[in-house]
Structures are given as structure tokens and as C-alpha cells.
Scaffold this active site. Structure first.
Site, PDB file in Angstrom:
ATOM      1  N   LYS A  18      42.555   8.091  61.194  1.00 35.49           N
ATOM      2  CA  LYS A  18      42.810   8.914  62.387  1.00 35.49           C
ATOM      3  C   LYS A  18      44.293   8.876  62.783  1.00 35.49           C
ATOM      4  O   LYS A  18      44.901   9.917  63.043  1.00 35.49           O
ATOM      5  CB  LYS A  18      41.938   8.426  63.561  1.00 35.49           C
ATOM      6  N   THR A  19      44.858   7.674  62.823  1.00 29.45           N
ATOM      7  CA  THR A  19      46.262   7.543  63.234  1.00 29.45           C
ATOM      8  C   THR A  19      47.185   8.210  62.222  1.00 29.45           C
ATOM      9  O   THR A  19      48.152   8.895  62.587  1.00 29.45           O
ATOM     10  CB  THR A  19      46.627   6.057  63.397  1.00 29.45           C
ATOM     11  N   HIS A  66      37.347   1.005  65.858  1.00 22.94           N
ATOM     12  CA  HIS A  66      36.600  -0.238  65.718  1.00 22.94           C
ATOM     13  C   HIS A  66      35.570  -0.367  66.834  1.00 22.94           C
ATOM     14  O   HIS A  66      35.840  -0.016  67.987  1.00 22.94           O
ATOM     15  CB  HIS A  66      37.573  -1.422  65.758  1.00 22.94           C
TER      16      HIS A  66
END
Length: 631
Positions: A18-19, A66
Site C-alpha cells: 500500500k505504501t 497489520h
């Protein structure tokens, strides 16, 4: 260029890229903590922005994947217009992907794009197989018709196509409301040396300007906007939909918690009991039970509370029902807000739904009228909902601010309610006030009941004072509005106003036994002239107790029969005669002293001195040394 403002965000399992995807889209790094860089996962929310092919500038929220950081994910999802569900091509849908998907469904995120990332790690045949598998697993979710984009954040393959797809979806998104009150859930709080406290968040509604006074709720801590930044640029105005950093004056960083909300003061309700419509996820493995302790997520807020089911003994997986949540701390909420519930322990998403409103008290379970009220709040006729919201007189602008609706959009509905005689129209100076007919009638009924009870309990007081009536009614309006409504109600004939007293329209009825005592007291005073007796002793001779005597005397003063001068009560008839005699004396002698007045009035010095001072105050006479002359 499109002047509306948008926010897109990511969701998905940890380490699905995602990052890295946001870096490929925007060229910006969102991992800002040392630990994040070391561990290679996002722990806190990250923020970026980019320009789309159409010229739209959009904010981007990078949320942690997470499972330990779902709280941050929930805070980031607040206010998203489009979400990118990121799935790694080499792994497919994972447990945290599913929980993020459940959260997005419960929050009602309107649009999404499925991004199959890490396409460079697999061949074309595997990608086809993975897309087919993902489409099948999303078939029963809000993402079942979402477009799918294959990309590699590492090599930038597919990134231009993803930008175009985002641009196309945003063309369908409605702009957030910049005309209503300000509301910004706070997701970061920090201090900058030389500047002071800074808070950040996504501006959900309203327009924020330099110098605006805002409140941090819960707690009603007031602060002024010292400076604003949008996408790291200083601005004088921030609008709904933008990511905003606000430098607040007059407040210490220790006074603000993440999860608080920055709002226009005195608009949004704050409470510990909320009415809800709750959906237990079909993927949940247990029912939602009465008084179950849960973690309640709303915007950037997480609060512990207990579920109070109103129409079900329990909510089975996939079942929906009305409930309340009894929170351990107050929260800012408005009708229509979306929320998520997670198990207290272990922390796992189990349910969510829609806030129907802030409640004043806990409702009884399994009551038809309670369920009917909840149903109306959930899906009632818009006019019913509007009428119920006008529970006290308000202007159009006040209603628009509280309901987050533009004034122009309200006028047609208000007109329809007025024509249906479901709305009363009042005036405050030249400003129109609107009041729901049902609420106004209930209010007046309560007011008249209070007056009647007061008159029965205190028949000699000539009605209840305006201020005591206001207190007993629990009115919190500004005094001007209270006096306006009270006086117009008297003009409309609902009750009577006599000076500072409010009476029933029939007036106060004096009971027979009290009337007899009054007559006895009057009879005593008819014989005393300008030498009235002691009130207490004379009242006791008329069967009036010592404690009641002042009330009888005050009543005779208020109806104009007696006048209270110093410690004495004189009859109005005797005072009139005294006035006439003194004027006659002064016309003949030009001045009068205490001894002359005593002779003229045929009374003692004890009464003469207070009488002379009374006539001085009435500007009938003017004192010159020991003498009086006509004023």
C-alpha cells in the site's frame, strides 16, 4: 479545474504494497516514523497528495495493514471518497484484507477500486487466475462491481491507468458540504516550537478560516485558528474534503487528544448514549449479545461501551436491528454517521452500522413505540424528520447549520410543513422563527400546567415570574428569544402577562377561605388612616400566620390597594387623601416641615417622616433642609 475536494485511501493486508503504491502514484513517502522504516510496515496513518490527469488535486491516506493497527485504519477510513483495496498478486485475499473489507462495508465507503499489486512477481496467466478468484470472493461484498487494476508499484506498470480509473470514479462523487458547520475528526496532535499546538484531520463539513473560533469536543475547549495548511501549503481558507493542518491559538497540546473533534461551537450534540441501527457481520462467528462490551469506533474516536439491544434478544451473524450503545465516555455524533464495533478482547471487527442520533436516556427493550421511533429515525419521511428536528423555535440559518443542509435546500420543505399546518411561524424582530407544531403544542401545554399549579399553590402572588417559569421549563434559549416567544404567546391568547408575572388566561382564582382573611385584613386598615398597625400582629388577629402575612400584604400591593413605604403598609385611599391635604397646605404656605405635616395628616412622627420621603421620591415635593416645597 474541479474546485471540489476529495480523499482517497488504501486498505489491505500487511506487506501487500500500500505504501509503495502511494509512492508510485504521488511521488511522496508516507512512512514517517523511524520504526515504520525499520520494520517496513505502516504503524501510524500516512498522508500524501497528488494531481490527477483532470487537474483534480486529491489527498491520500495510507492506513496500516497489520491487524494490531486496525484502530489507525479505522481513523484513516473516516471521510474517504474512494478506497484502493490493495491485494498482492502473489498472495491474494488474506485475513486482514477481509477485515478491512468488512470495515469499509460497514462504514459505507461509496466507491472502491481493487488494485492487484506486485504484478511484476507473477506471469499473465497467474494474474488472470488471481483476478477471477478475487472477483468471486468479492461477489457478496460492496466491491463486487469495483473496477480491477493490475499494477506494479515497484516498476510503475499500470500506474497511469490506475490514475485514470481514480479520476473517472471521482467524477461521480458528490462534493462534501462546505456550507454547513465545521466538523473535523482529529487524527494527529503535535506541537511545533514557536507555533504551538497543531491538529490534523480531514475536514468533513464546513469552511475553516483564519481567526475562526472553534471548539474541541468532547470537553468544549475553545480555541482560535491561528494558521492553516492544506497539502503543506499555507492557506487562509480550508474547505470540506481537504486534509488540513490547523495551528490553534490559546490551547496546550496536552489538552487535545486524538479522537477529539474540531467543530463549530454549540452545533453538534455530545453524549454517552447513542441510538443505532446495527448490522452483525455475516462473517462473524458469534451473535452480538445484550450488554456485550465492545470497542466503538466513530471517525477517529475509539471508546468502550456496552450494547443495549432494543428489538432482539441477540443479533445473529448477518442480522440487523435497532440498539443503543452506552458509552464509557462522551462522543460527538450526528444522525447518519457510520460506526464500527469490535470485540473488547480479542480485538476483532464484528459489527457496525449507522448512528440515528444522540439519546438523552436509555430506552426500554421490546417496546413498540420505541421501535417505531427508531424506524422513523432510520427511514422516516424527510418532512417527519425535519418537523421533529424543529423541537424549539429556530431560524433557517440555525436549522441549516445544525442539520448540515444549505438554507436554500430547506425552504421548500419548510414551506410544505407550513402549508400542512405542521409548522408554526413566529418572529424575532424581523427574523422568521420556525417551530414544529407538535413540539410547540407540547411546550405550551407544559407551560400552562406549570402556571396553573403555581397559581393553585400560590394564589396571592398574581402568577409566576418570567424567570421562574423559564427555569421550571428548562428553557436554554437566549433571553431575547425567550421574552419574544413568551410575549407573542400572550398576544396569541395562550396565557396572560401582567408586568413580570405570567398568568393563565382565566386569571388567578382566590380560594374562599383566603378571600375571607383578605377582607378581614382590609377591614382593619379602613379604620387606621395614616397610622397603620403592625402587619404581623394584625394579620394573626385575622387568622393569617406570621409566615403568610407578607404574602397577603404583597398581594394587596400588587392589585393597587396598598403601598409599602419603609416598614409600613398604607392604603392607597389614605395616601391619596394625604397627598391632597399636603398640596393644599403647600399652596397656602409654600413650605412644610415635619411638625406641620404631622398635624395636617393627624399622625405621629413615626409615620410622618417615611411619608415625606415617599413623596420626595415621587417628585411631589423637594427637600430643602428641614422643609419641603412643591417639586
Amino acid at each position: 479545474m474541479d474546485e471540489r475536494h476529495y480523499l482517497i485511501g488504501t486498505a489491505g493486508h500487511v506487506d501487500h504494497g500500500k505504501t509503495e503504491l502511494i509512492r508510485a502514484l504521488s511521488g511522496m513517502e508516507t512512512d514517517r516514523l523511524k520504526e515504520e522504516k525499520q520494520r517496513g510496515i505502516s504503524i501510524e496513518l500516512g498522508f500524501a497528495h497528488m494531481m490527477l490527469p483532470s487537474g483534480r488535486q486529491v489527498g491520500i491516506v495510507d492506513v496500516p495493514g497489520h491487524e494490531r493497527f486496525v484502530r489507525q485504519m479505522l481513523a484513516g477510513a473516516s471521510g474517504m471518497d474512494v478506497v484502493l483495496l490493495v491485494i498482492a498478486a502473489d498472495e491474494g485475499i488474506m485475513p486482514q484484507t477481509q477485515e478491512h473489507l468488512d470495515i469499509l462495508t460497514l462504514l459505507g465507503i461509496p466507491r472502491g477500486i481493487v488494485v492487484i499489486n506486485k504484478a511484476d512477481l507473477v506471469d499473465e496467466e497467474w494474474l488472470d487466475l488471481m483476478e477471477e478468484e478475487i472477483r468471486e470472493e468479492l461477489r457478496e461484498t460492496a466491491f463486487h462491481e469495483a473496477p480491477i487494476c493490475r499494477v506494479s508499484a515497484l516498476t510503475s506498470v499500470g500506474i497511469p491507468n490506475l490514475r485514470q480509473t481514480i479520476d473517472g470514479l471521482l467524477a461521480e462523487v458528490e462534493s462534501k458540504n462546505s456550507t454547513g458547520p465545521i466538523r473535523m475528526p482529529i487524527d494527529r496532535v503535535f506541537s511545533i516550537q514557536g507555533f504551538g499546538t497543531v491538529v490534523t484531520g480531514t475536514l468533513h463539513s464546513g469552511t475553516m478560516k483564519l481567526g475562526t473560533e472553534l471548539a474541541i469536543e468532547p470537553g468544549h475547549i475553545l480555541a482560535k485558528v491561528r494558521s492553516l495548511q492544506v497539502y503543506k501549503n499555507k492557506v487562509s481558507v480550508a474547505e470540506a474534503g481537504q486534509r488540513v493542518a490547523v495551528n490553534l491559538a490559546g490551547i496546550d497540546v496536552a489538552e487535545v487528544e486524538r479522537g477529539s473533534v474540531l467543530v463549530t461551537p454549540n452545533v453538534f450534540k455530545v453524549g454517552k448514549i447513542l441510538d443505532l441501527k446495527v448490522l452483525n457481520l455475516s462473517s462473524a462467528d458469534k451473535p452480538l449479545t445484550q450488554r456485550q462490551r465492545v470497542r466503538f469506533h466513530l471517525g477517529t474516536t475509539e471508546i468502550l461501551g456496552r450494547i443495549h439491544l432494543l428489538e432482539n434478544k441477540e443479533l445473529s451473524p448477518g442480522q440487523e436491528g435497532f440498539a443503543q450503545i452506552l458509552l464509557e465516555e462522551p462522543v460527538v455524533a450526528a444522525s447518519g454517521d457510520r460506526f464500527v464495533l469490535r470485540f473488547y478482547s480479542p480485538t476483532q471487527t464484528i459489527a457496525g452500522g449507522k448512528v440515528l442520533g444522540v439519546a438523552e436516556f436509555k430506552q426500554k427493550r421490546f417496546k413498540d413505540n420505541v421501535i417505531a421511533q427508531m424506524t422513523l429515525k432510520d427511514q422516516g419521511d424527510p418532512l417527519d424528520l425535519l418537523e421533529r428536528e424543529i423541537a424549539e423555535p429556530q431560524t433557517v440559518s440555525e436549522l441549516a447549520s445544525r442539520l448540515h443542509i444549505a438554507s436554500n435546500d430547506l425552504e421548500a420543505s419548510l414551506k410544505a410543513l407550513e402549508e400542512a399546518k405542521r409548522l408554526e411561524v413566529w418572529l424575532e424582530d424581523e427574523t422568521t422563527l420556525y417551530w414544529g407544531t407538535g413540539s410547540a403544542e407540547i411546550w405550551r401545554s407544559k407551560l400552562i400546567t406549570i402556571i396553573k399549579v403555581y397559581e393553585r399553590t400560590n394564589p396571592l402572588r398574581g402568577g409566576i415570574s418570567r424567570e421562574e417559569l423559564k427555569t421550571r421549563l428548562g428553557v436554554t434559549w437566549k433571553n431575547r428569544r425567550w421574552q419574544t416567544i413568551l410575549e407573542q404567546g400572550s398576544i396569541r391568547g395562550y396565557y396572560r402577562i401582567s408586568g413580570s408575572k405570567v398568568q393563565t388566561k382565566e386569571g388567578v382564582e382566590i380560594p374562599t377561605d383566603i378571600s375571607k382573611r383578605l377582607e378581614a385584613l382590609r377591614a382593619k386598615w379602613q379604620l387606621v388612616g395614616l397610622s397603620p398597625p403592625d402587619l404581623t400582629a394584625t394579620a394573626e388577629a385575622c387568622s393569617i400566620s406570621k409566615s403568610e402575612a407578607p404574602e397577603y400584604a404583597q398581594y394587596l400591593c400588587e392589585i393597587g390597594e396598598w403601598v409599602h413605604i419603609d416598614q409600613f403598609y398604607f392604603s392607597q385611599k389614605d395616601l391619596k387623601l394625604a397627598k391632597e391635604r399636603m398640596i393644599q397646605f403647600l399652596k397656602e404656605h409654600s413650605e412644610i416641615g415635619i411638625s406641620e405635616a404631622r398635624e395636617v395628616w393627624e399622625t405621629s412622627r413615626k409615620y410622618t417622616v417615611p411619608l415625606l420621603e415617599f413623596f420626595d421620591n415621587q417628585k411631589l415635593t423637594k427637600r430643602n433642609g428641614d422643609k419641603r416645597t412643591l417639586y
